[in-house]
Design a protein around this motif. Structure first.
Motif, PDB file in Angstrom:
ATOM      1  N   GLY A   1      -3.317  17.109 -26.603  1.00  0.00           N
ATOM      2  CA  GLY A   1      -4.147  17.311 -27.817  1.00  0.00           C
ATOM      3  C   GLY A   1      -5.528  18.145 -27.406  1.00  0.00           C
TER       4      GLY A   1
ATOM      5  N   ARG B   1     -10.918  19.756 -36.295  1.00  0.00           N
ATOM      6  CA  ARG B   1      -9.388  19.362 -36.390  1.00  0.00           C
ATOM      7  C   ARG B   1      -9.209  19.061 -34.957  1.00  0.00           C
ATOM      8  N   TYR B   2      -7.956  18.385 -34.895  1.00  0.00           N
ATOM      9  CA  TYR B   2      -7.543  17.887 -33.460  1.00  0.00           C
ATOM     10  C   TYR B   2      -5.939  18.110 -33.457  1.00  0.00           C
ATOM     11  N   LEU B   3      -5.580  19.030 -32.878  1.00  0.00           N
ATOM     12  CA  LEU B   3      -4.093  19.664 -32.770  1.00  0.00           C
ATOM     13  C   LEU B   3      -3.430  18.937 -31.953  1.00  0.00           C
TER      14      LEU B   3
ATOM     15  N   SER C   1       5.077  19.562 -33.605  1.00  0.00           N
ATOM     16  CA  SER C   1       3.732  19.705 -33.869  1.00  0.00           C
ATOM     17  C   SER C   1       3.371  19.122 -35.261  1.00  0.00           C
TER      18      SER C   1
ATOM     19  N   ASN D   1      -1.880  18.732 -38.848  1.00  0.00           N
ATOM     20  CA  ASN D   1      -3.185  18.352 -38.112  1.00  0.00           C
ATOM     21  C   ASN D   1      -3.896  17.910 -39.155  1.00  0.00           C
TER      22      ASN D   1
ATOM     23  N   GLU E   1      -7.894  17.844 -40.573  1.00  0.00           N
ATOM     24  CA  GLU E   1      -8.987  18.400 -40.687  1.00  0.00           C
ATOM     25  C   GLU E   1     -10.124  17.617 -41.423  1.00  0.00           C
TER      26      GLU E   1
ATOM     27  N   SER F   1      -6.327  11.354 -36.503  1.00  0.00           N
ATOM     28  CA  SER F   1      -4.997  12.220 -35.939  1.00  0.00           C
ATOM     29  C   SER F   1      -4.122  11.321 -35.392  1.00  0.00           C
TER      30      SER F   1
ATOM     31  N   ALA G   1      -0.113  11.346 -36.686  1.00  0.00           N
ATOM     32  CA  ALA G   1       1.039  11.981 -35.814  1.00  0.00           C
ATOM     33  C   ALA G   1       1.922  10.837 -35.535  1.00  0.00           C
TER      34      ALA G   1
END
Length: 255
Positions: free
Chosen positions: A156, A188-190, A207, A210, A212, A237, A241
């Motif tokens: 992350g 944002r958290y990828l 992936s 994401n 935002e 997130s 996910a």
């Protein structure tokens, strides 16, 4: 009585060893705040996740077998047993454990890369060539002994979007701690996942889209800190996910 005492001690030691290696998601793990003074952590790399025996001869049969298994697709049935790993952490965040446990039976393992020591090397029977069992190969063995079907590793990264007033375009930058810039527009958290089949070693990467959120600057908020906004984003997130991953890889549920 002496035999009974020895048996009791053996059971206690075995239980503690199992608990340390294969922690259940039911344990209470404090979800760490995203520290303003975030310390750089060593992350798992491709060499840790994938086989690195590059000096091993690769045959046409190896390629054909890998292609055949890949063609069957990569599935993680709902309610199946998985090992969840967060790169660079001793245990995955409690929130991610909770979200993933909605779809799978979750056990956890540490996300620290292995160091090449004599303890995890062995000599080949046919030569003096030293074979190194990487992080994933050893974890697959642990998972096989515990009856887990799939290993799920995730990474992350938090990014803050800074608004360029001339172009009105948001430029994203990796957030490494400290005070957020006053011109921060969004956060944002990828997330990135690698899923590894315990038996075959086949893998799949994913992936998800994401999440935002708009950043609320200090002058427009009421007792809401930067840390609170970041934690809320990360939690959102994780939920997003876990749902998307379960939908993508689901098969027939395990009863």
């Amino acid at each position: 009585m002496q035999k009974i005492a020895k048996l009791v001690n053996f059971i206690i030691i075995s239980f503690l060893s199992f608990f340390l290696i294969n922690c259940s998601s039911s344990q209470m793990v404090k979800n760490p705040a995203y520290s303003a003074a975030k310390v750089a952590k060593v992350q798992l790399t491709d060499k840790d996740i994938f086989d690195e025996e590059l000096d091993k001869e690769i045959t046409d049969y190896d390629i054909q077998e890998a292609a055949y298994l890949a063609k069957k697709g990569f599935h993680v049935p709902l309610k199946s047993s998985i090992i969840l790993v967060q790169s660079g952490e001793s245990v995955p965040d409690a929130t991610m454990q909770l979200e993933m446990s909605k779809y799978y039976q979750v056990s956890v393992y540490n996300g620290f890369p292995k160091t090449k020591t004599l303890s995890n090397r062995r000599k080949s029977k046919d030569s003096d060539h030293v074979i190194y069992n990487n992080y994933m190969k050893q974890l697959r063995l642990i998972a096989a002994k515990g009856g887990q079907r799939t290993i799920v590793v995730y990474w992350g990264e938090l990014e803050n979007g800074v608004l360029d007033e001339k172009t009105n375009i948001v430029n994203w930058r990796l957030y490494s701690g400290g005070k957020l810039p006053s011109n921060t527009k969004s956060l944002r958290y990828l997330l990135k996942f690698t899923l590894v089949d315990v038996v075959t070693g086949n893998w799949s990467t994913y992936s998800p889209i994401n999440v935002e959120v708009d950043y609320i600057p200090p002058k427009f908020r009421n007792n809401v800190t930067d840390i609170a906004q970041i934690d809320q984003l990360i939690h959102k997130s994780y939920a997003n996910a876990a749902l998307l991953l379960a939908e993508r890889y689901k098969g027939k549920s395990v009863k």
